[in-house]
Structure formats: structure tokens, C-alpha cells
Design a protein around this motif. Structure first.
Motif, PDB file in Angstrom:
ATOM      1  N   UNK A 142       0.832  -1.211   0.000  1.00 39.81           N
ATOM      2  CA  UNK A 142       0.000   0.000   0.000  1.00 39.81           C
ATOM      3  C   UNK A 142       0.865   1.259   0.000  1.00 39.81           C
ATOM      4  N   UNK A 143       1.936   1.260   0.791  1.00 45.30           N
ATOM      5  CA  UNK A 143       2.823   2.432   0.849  1.00 45.30           C
ATOM      6  C   UNK A 143       3.508   2.664  -0.494  1.00 45.30           C
ATOM      7  N   UNK A 144       3.930   1.583  -1.160  1.00 43.34           N
ATOM      8  CA  UNK A 144       4.552   1.713  -2.481  1.00 43.34           C
ATOM      9  C   UNK A 144       3.549   2.229  -3.500  1.00 43.34           C
ATOM     10  N   UNK A 145       2.316   1.729  -3.445  1.00 43.79           N
ATOM     11  CA  UNK A 145       1.276   2.223  -4.364  1.00 43.79           C
ATOM     12  C   UNK A 145       1.033   3.706  -4.164  1.00 43.79           C
ATOM     13  N   UNK A 146       0.974   4.156  -2.905  1.00 35.54           N
ATOM     14  CA  UNK A 146       0.786   5.589  -2.636  1.00 35.54           C
ATOM     15  C   UNK A 146       1.975   6.394  -3.151  1.00 35.54           C
ATOM     16  N   UNK A 147       3.189   5.885  -2.954  1.00 37.16           N
ATOM     17  CA  UNK A 147       4.388   6.608  -3.398  1.00 37.16           C
ATOM     18  C   UNK A 147       4.457   6.678  -4.921  1.00 37.16           C
ATOM     19  N   UNK A 148       3.923   5.665  -5.613  1.00 36.03           N
ATOM     20  CA  UNK A 148       3.953   5.636  -7.082  1.00 36.03           C
ATOM     21  C   UNK A 148       2.755   6.331  -7.709  1.00 36.03           C
ATOM     22  N   UNK A 149       1.794   6.750  -6.905  1.00 35.62           N
ATOM     23  CA  UNK A 149       0.573   7.359  -7.427  1.00 35.62           C
ATOM     24  C   UNK A 149       0.903   8.539  -8.337  1.00 35.62           C
ATOM     25  N   UNK A 150       0.335   8.516  -9.520  1.00 33.09           N
ATOM     26  CA  UNK A 150       0.539   9.597 -10.470  1.00 33.09           C
ATOM     27  C   UNK A 150       1.726   9.394 -11.394  1.00 33.09           C
ATOM     28  N   UNK A 151       2.560   8.404 -11.113  1.00 29.63           N
ATOM     29  CA  UNK A 151       3.707   8.123 -11.965  1.00 29.63           C
ATOM     30  C   UNK A 151       3.306   7.123 -13.043  1.00 29.63           C
ATOM     31  N   UNK A 152       3.711   7.340 -14.295  1.00 31.04           N
ATOM     32  CA  UNK A 152       3.389   6.348 -15.326  1.00 31.04           C
ATOM     33  C   UNK A 152       4.185   5.061 -15.101  1.00 31.04           C
ATOM     34  N   UNK A 153       3.553   3.944 -15.427  1.00 24.62           N
ATOM     35  CA  UNK A 153       4.231   2.652 -15.280  1.00 24.62           C
ATOM     36  C   UNK A 153       5.238   2.467 -16.406  1.00 24.62           C
ATOM     37  N   UNK A 154       6.443   1.948 -16.102  1.00 26.80           N
ATOM     38  CA  UNK A 154       7.388   1.622 -17.165  1.00 26.80           C
ATOM     39  C   UNK A 154       6.818   0.513 -18.051  1.00 26.80           C
TER      40      UNK A 154
END
Length: 86
Positions: A51-63
Motif C-alpha cells: 500500500x505504501x509503495x502504491x501511494x508513493x507511485x501514485x501519479x507516476x506512469x508505469x514503465x
């Protein structure tokens, strides 16, 4: 003394015999000396980290090579498998 910590190359996240998740890590000193170890998490701790990683990646495009973690990773009912790299 300066350390770096990264995922251990070529070693997948695995489930332990006591139903925990082990994340392989490599610890390296600036001088080049390295050792491999594991971060062992309970299933609840792994969910919190996810969950913390998902929040930190929020808004970033996936490679392009990133796995879609929303797709089922179960080969058959009751048989979960961990795939990909974190």
C-alpha cells in the motif's frame, strides 16, 4: 562508511515455510564488499508495504516492462504465486 541497499539481482520474492514473504536484498559497502540478506515480512507487513509503495507511485506512469499487479497471479484456486520484481 557508506552503504547501499538494493534488490538482490536474479532472486525473486518468495514465501517462507512459515507463511512470510522474504525480499532478497544486497547490502554493499562503498569499497565494493557486498552481502546478500532478506527482509522477512508477515503477510500484514507485506500488505502495508504494498500500500505504501502504491501511494508513493501514485501519479507516476508505469514503465513498459512493469507487471500489472492488479491482474490475478493465481495459477489455480488456492495456489498463489509471486511473480515479477518489486
Amino acid at each position: 562508511m557508506s552503504w547501499t541497499i538494493e534488490r538482490a539481482p536474479g532472486r525473486p520474492v518468495r514465501r517462507t515455510d512459515v507463511n512470510r514473504l522474504a525480499v532478497p536484498l544486497r547490502l554493499s559497502l562503498k569499497d565494493g564488499h557486498a552481502t546478500d540478506t532478506e527482509l522477512v515480512l508477515t503477510l500484514a507487513e507485506a500488505e502495508h508495504l504494498h500500500a505504501a509503495l502504491c501511494r508513493a507511485l501514485d501519479g507516476e506512469p508505469s514503465p513498459p516492462a512493469a507487471p500489472d499487479c492488479r491482474q490475478s497471479v493465481q495459477a489455480s484456486p488456492g495456489a498463489a504465486h509471486i511473480i515479477g520484481r518489486a
